[in-house]
Design a protein around this motif. Structure first.
Motif, PDB file in Angstrom:
ATOM      1  N   ALA A 125       0.832  -1.204   0.000  1.00 55.59           N
ATOM      2  CA  ALA A 125       0.000   0.000   0.000  1.00 55.59           C
ATOM      3  C   ALA A 125       0.865   1.253   0.000  1.00 55.59           C
ATOM      4  O   ALA A 125       0.577   2.217  -0.727  1.00 55.59           O
ATOM      5  CB  ALA A 125      -0.935   0.000   1.215  1.00 55.59           C
ATOM      6  N   VAL A 126       1.932   1.249   0.791  1.00 55.08           N
ATOM      7  CA  VAL A 126       2.841   2.401   0.826  1.00 55.08           C
ATOM      8  C   VAL A 126       3.538   2.566  -0.521  1.00 55.08           C
ATOM      9  O   VAL A 126       3.675   3.690  -1.022  1.00 55.08           O
ATOM     10  CB  VAL A 126       3.878   2.254   1.964  1.00 55.08           C
ATOM     11  CG1 VAL A 126       4.962   3.326   1.855  1.00 55.08           C
ATOM     12  CG2 VAL A 126       3.189   2.351   3.321  1.00 55.08           C
ATOM     13  N   SER A 127       3.948   1.463  -1.129  1.00 56.64           N
ATOM     14  CA  SER A 127       4.580   1.539  -2.456  1.00 56.64           C
ATOM     15  C   SER A 127       3.615   2.136  -3.476  1.00 56.64           C
ATOM     16  O   SER A 127       4.007   2.947  -4.321  1.00 56.64           O
ATOM     17  CB  SER A 127       5.013   0.144  -2.915  1.00 56.64           C
ATOM     18  OG  SER A 127       6.036  -0.374  -2.094  1.00 56.64           O
ATOM     19  N   ALA A 128       2.354   1.734  -3.403  1.00 57.43           N
ATOM     20  CA  ALA A 128       1.341   2.263  -4.326  1.00 57.43           C
ATOM     21  C   ALA A 128       1.103   3.751  -4.077  1.00 57.43           C
ATOM     22  O   ALA A 128       0.940   4.533  -5.026  1.00 57.43           O
ATOM     23  CB  ALA A 128       0.042   1.479  -4.172  1.00 57.43           C
ATOM     24  N   LEU A 129       1.089   4.158  -2.821  1.00 59.63           N
ATOM     25  CA  LEU A 129       0.897   5.572  -2.491  1.00 59.63           C
ATOM     26  C   LEU A 129       2.079   6.415  -2.970  1.00 59.63           C
ATOM     27  O   LEU A 129       1.902   7.571  -3.377  1.00 59.63           O
ATOM     28  CB  LEU A 129       0.691   5.735  -0.987  1.00 59.63           C
ATOM     29  CG  LEU A 129      -0.697   5.293  -0.491  1.00 59.63           C
ATOM     30  CD1 LEU A 129      -0.694   5.079   1.019  1.00 59.63           C
ATOM     31  CD2 LEU A 129      -1.752   6.316  -0.893  1.00 59.63           C
ATOM     32  N   LYS A 130       3.263   5.846  -2.958  1.00 59.87           N
ATOM     33  CA  LYS A 130       4.433   6.543  -3.511  1.00 59.87           C
ATOM     34  C   LYS A 130       4.258   6.764  -5.010  1.00 59.87           C
ATOM     35  O   LYS A 130       4.630   7.819  -5.548  1.00 59.87           O
ATOM     36  CB  LYS A 130       5.710   5.736  -3.247  1.00 59.87           C
ATOM     37  CG  LYS A 130       6.179   5.769  -1.802  1.00 59.87           C
ATOM     38  CD  LYS A 130       7.431   4.920  -1.622  1.00 59.87           C
ATOM     39  CE  LYS A 130       7.912   4.938  -0.187  1.00 59.87           C
ATOM     40  NZ  LYS A 130       9.104   4.068   0.019  1.00 59.87           N
ATOM     41  N   ILE A 194       0.741   9.952   5.546  1.00 59.42           N
ATOM     42  CA  ILE A 194       1.238  11.247   5.044  1.00 59.42           C
ATOM     43  C   ILE A 194       1.103  11.315   3.521  1.00 59.42           C
ATOM     44  O   ILE A 194       0.660  12.322   2.965  1.00 59.42           O
ATOM     45  CB  ILE A 194       2.705  11.466   5.474  1.00 59.42           C
ATOM     46  CG1 ILE A 194       2.778  11.719   6.977  1.00 59.42           C
ATOM     47  CG2 ILE A 194       3.319  12.645   4.721  1.00 59.42           C
ATOM     48  CD1 ILE A 194       4.180  11.706   7.546  1.00 59.42           C
ATOM     49  N   LEU A 195       1.482  10.231   2.851  1.00 60.79           N
ATOM     50  CA  LEU A 195       1.394  10.181   1.389  1.00 60.79           C
ATOM     51  C   LEU A 195      -0.057  10.295   0.926  1.00 60.79           C
ATOM     52  O   LEU A 195      -0.373  11.043  -0.009  1.00 60.79           O
ATOM     53  CB  LEU A 195       2.014   8.882   0.873  1.00 60.79           C
ATOM     54  CG  LEU A 195       3.522   8.743   0.949  1.00 60.79           C
ATOM     55  CD1 LEU A 195       3.949   7.293   0.719  1.00 60.79           C
ATOM     56  CD2 LEU A 195       4.194   9.659  -0.076  1.00 60.79           C
ATOM     57  N   ALA A 196      -0.942   9.546   1.569  1.00 65.41           N
ATOM     58  CA  ALA A 196      -2.360   9.553   1.192  1.00 65.41           C
ATOM     59  C   ALA A 196      -2.964  10.938   1.377  1.00 65.41           C
ATOM     60  O   ALA A 196      -3.708  11.430   0.500  1.00 65.41           O
ATOM     61  CB  ALA A 196      -3.137   8.528   2.013  1.00 65.41           C
ATOM     62  N   GLU A 197      -2.657  11.585   2.491  1.00 72.80           N
ATOM     63  CA  GLU A 197      -3.188  12.910   2.755  1.00 72.80           C
ATOM     64  C   GLU A 197      -2.646  13.929   1.759  1.00 72.80           C
ATOM     65  O   GLU A 197      -3.371  14.844   1.314  1.00 72.80           O
ATOM     66  CB  GLU A 197      -2.845  13.343   4.190  1.00 72.80           C
ATOM     67  CG  GLU A 197      -3.598  12.584   5.269  1.00 72.80           C
ATOM     68  CD  GLU A 197      -5.098  12.768   5.161  1.00 72.80           C
ATOM     69  OE1 GLU A 197      -5.547  13.924   5.132  1.00 72.80           O
ATOM     70  OE2 GLU A 197      -5.820  11.758   5.086  1.00 72.80           O
ATOM     71  N   HIS A 198      -1.379  13.781   1.400  1.00 72.87           N
ATOM     72  CA  HIS A 198      -0.753  14.698   0.433  1.00 72.87           C
ATOM     73  C   HIS A 198      -1.470  14.611  -0.922  1.00 72.87           C
ATOM     74  O   HIS A 198      -1.812  15.636  -1.523  1.00 72.87           O
ATOM     75  CB  HIS A 198       0.725  14.348   0.258  1.00 72.87           C
ATOM     76  CG  HIS A 198       1.428  15.214  -0.739  1.00 72.87           C
ATOM     77  ND1 HIS A 198       2.040  16.393  -0.400  1.00 72.87           N
ATOM     78  CD2 HIS A 198       1.604  15.070  -2.079  1.00 72.87           C
ATOM     79  CE1 HIS A 198       2.556  16.947  -1.485  1.00 72.87           C
ATOM     80  NE2 HIS A 198       2.311  16.164  -2.515  1.00 72.87           N
ATOM     81  N   VAL A 199      -1.689  13.386  -1.374  1.00 74.77           N
ATOM     82  CA  VAL A 199      -2.359  13.197  -2.671  1.00 74.77           C
ATOM     83  C   VAL A 199      -3.801  13.687  -2.595  1.00 74.77           C
ATOM     84  O   VAL A 199      -4.262  14.432  -3.472  1.00 74.77           O
ATOM     85  CB  VAL A 199      -2.316  11.717  -3.113  1.00 74.77           C
ATOM     86  CG1 VAL A 199      -3.143  11.514  -4.380  1.00 74.77           C
ATOM     87  CG2 VAL A 199      -0.879  11.274  -3.344  1.00 74.77           C
ATOM     88  N   TYR A 200      -4.510  13.288  -1.559  1.00 78.56           N
ATOM     89  CA  TYR A 200      -5.927  13.657  -1.427  1.00 78.56           C
ATOM     90  C   TYR A 200      -6.101  15.181  -1.353  1.00 78.56           C
ATOM     91  O   TYR A 200      -6.961  15.740  -2.058  1.00 78.56           O
ATOM     92  CB  TYR A 200      -6.506  13.004  -0.170  1.00 78.56           C
ATOM     93  CG  TYR A 200      -7.966  13.330   0.043  1.00 78.56           C
ATOM     94  CD1 TYR A 200      -8.960  12.773  -0.740  1.00 78.56           C
ATOM     95  CD2 TYR A 200      -8.337  14.233   1.056  1.00 78.56           C
ATOM     96  CE1 TYR A 200     -10.300  13.067  -0.550  1.00 78.56           C
ATOM     97  CE2 TYR A 200      -9.684  14.548   1.259  1.00 78.56           C
ATOM     98  CZ  TYR A 200     -10.652  13.951   0.445  1.00 78.56           C
ATOM     99  OH  TYR A 200     -11.975  14.275   0.650  1.00 78.56           O
ATOM    100  N   ASN A 201      -5.308  15.827  -0.548  1.00 73.14           N
ATOM    101  CA  ASN A 201      -5.416  17.275  -0.420  1.00 73.14           C
ATOM    102  C   ASN A 201      -5.020  18.004  -1.697  1.00 73.14           C
ATOM    103  O   ASN A 201      -5.488  19.102  -1.976  1.00 73.14           O
ATOM    104  CB  ASN A 201      -4.553  17.774   0.757  1.00 73.14           C
ATOM    105  CG  ASN A 201      -5.117  17.349   2.098  1.00 73.14           C
ATOM    106  OD1 ASN A 201      -6.329  17.217   2.250  1.00 73.14           O
ATOM    107  ND2 ASN A 201      -4.247  17.121   3.052  1.00 73.14           N
ATOM    108  N   GLY A 202      -4.146  17.367  -2.495  1.00 75.82           N
ATOM    109  CA  GLY A 202      -3.745  17.957  -3.759  1.00 75.82           C
ATOM    110  C   GLY A 202      -4.841  17.902  -4.814  1.00 75.82           C
ATOM    111  O   GLY A 202      -4.820  18.653  -5.795  1.00 75.82           O
ATOM    112  N   VAL A 203      -5.795  17.015  -4.598  1.00 73.38           N
ATOM    113  CA  VAL A 203      -6.914  16.882  -5.540  1.00 73.38           C
ATOM    114  C   VAL A 203      -7.981  17.927  -5.256  1.00 73.38           C
ATOM    115  O   VAL A 203      -8.635  18.435  -6.164  1.00 73.38           O
ATOM    116  CB  VAL A 203      -7.527  15.462  -5.440  1.00 73.38           C
ATOM    117  CG1 VAL A 203      -8.847  15.381  -6.224  1.00 73.38           C
ATOM    118  CG2 VAL A 203      -6.542  14.435  -5.980  1.00 73.38           C
ATOM    119  N   LEU A 204      -8.158  18.263  -3.987  1.00 72.33           N
ATOM    120  CA  LEU A 204      -9.221  19.179  -3.584  1.00 72.33           C
ATOM    121  C   LEU A 204      -8.972  20.603  -4.091  1.00 72.33           C
ATOM    122  O   LEU A 204      -7.846  21.031  -4.242  1.00 72.33           O
ATOM    123  CB  LEU A 204      -9.338  19.192  -2.052  1.00 72.33           C
ATOM    124  CG  LEU A 204      -9.719  17.851  -1.411  1.00 72.33           C
ATOM    125  CD1 LEU A 204      -9.716  17.979   0.099  1.00 72.33           C
ATOM    126  CD2 LEU A 204     -11.092  17.412  -1.901  1.00 72.33           C
TER     127      LEU A 204
END
Length: 204
Positions: A125-130, A194-204
């Motif tokens: 999951a972490v590799s995918a989030l990267k 941290i990675l998930a939040e970074h991506v998600y917040n970048g979409v908003l």
């Protein structure tokens, strides 16, 4: 295999009184869905003249996401096997002291195996989030919301797998094993979150 079942068949099995597949396999399925969305976004970017400069990166991401998706699908099955391994120990005889000792040792090994499977889920999951983070800003914007869904789905897989790690560690007596995988799982959880939040917040 569980991953080869029709969606409605798997969901019905998951909803039944059968203890497996359970939360662990559901976590792996979430991970597979998240990585599939990464591939979808890459495929919607490749071949578009507007994004030609990102095509090599998208091809790289597509290949890596495919491998991760296949790994997650295998882990759906592996988690159920690991759970069944723990369940099988309960059928072992426990009349004599020797039988009790053998049963206890077998349970500890089964629990360790049941811990390592969700640890692997967390790693994937972490590799995918990267990969998601790497792709952000380089993909077709019409599919940007799918990046956010991928981030949330992978985060769900990450946290769900972590719960399975924790509950198994609570029943393991090997202090070195508990320390090693307790720390590792927490590190993976924090990094992935941290990675998930970074991506998600970048979409908003």
């Amino acid at each position: 295999m569980l991953s080869e079942m029709k969606i409605n068949e798997f969901i019905e099995l998951l909803a039944s009184k059968e203890p497996a597949p359970g939360g662990g396999s559901a976590a792996a399925l979430s991970g597979a869905i998240g990585t599939a969305l990464i591939s979808m976004v890459a495929n919607l970017t490749i071949g578009k003249k507007k994004f030609i400069e990102y095509e090599p990166l998208m091809m790289e991401i597509l290949n890596e996401a495919k491998t991760l998706r296949q790994n997650m699908l295998l882990l759906i099955e592996e988690d159920t096997k690991a759970f069944n391994g723990v369940s099988a120990v309960f059928d072992m005889p426990k009349i004599t002291e020797q039988q009790k000792a053998k049963r206890k040792a077998a349970m500890q090994e089964a629990l360790k195996n049941a811990t390592l499977v969700p640890i692997e889920m967390m790693e994937k999951a972490v590799s995918a989030l990267k990969l998601l983070k790497k792709s952000q800003g380089c993909t077709n914007p019409s599919a940007e919301s799918d990046l956010g869904v991928a981030a949330l789905t992978l985060k769900a897989a990450l946290f769900s797998a972590w719960l399975n790690v924790k509950i198994n560690l609570n029943s393991i007596s090997d202090e070195d094993f508990i320390d090693k995988y307790g720390k590792k799982s927490k590190e993976l959880l924090d990094k992935g979150n941290i990675l998930a939040e970074h991506v998600y917040n970048g979409v908003l």
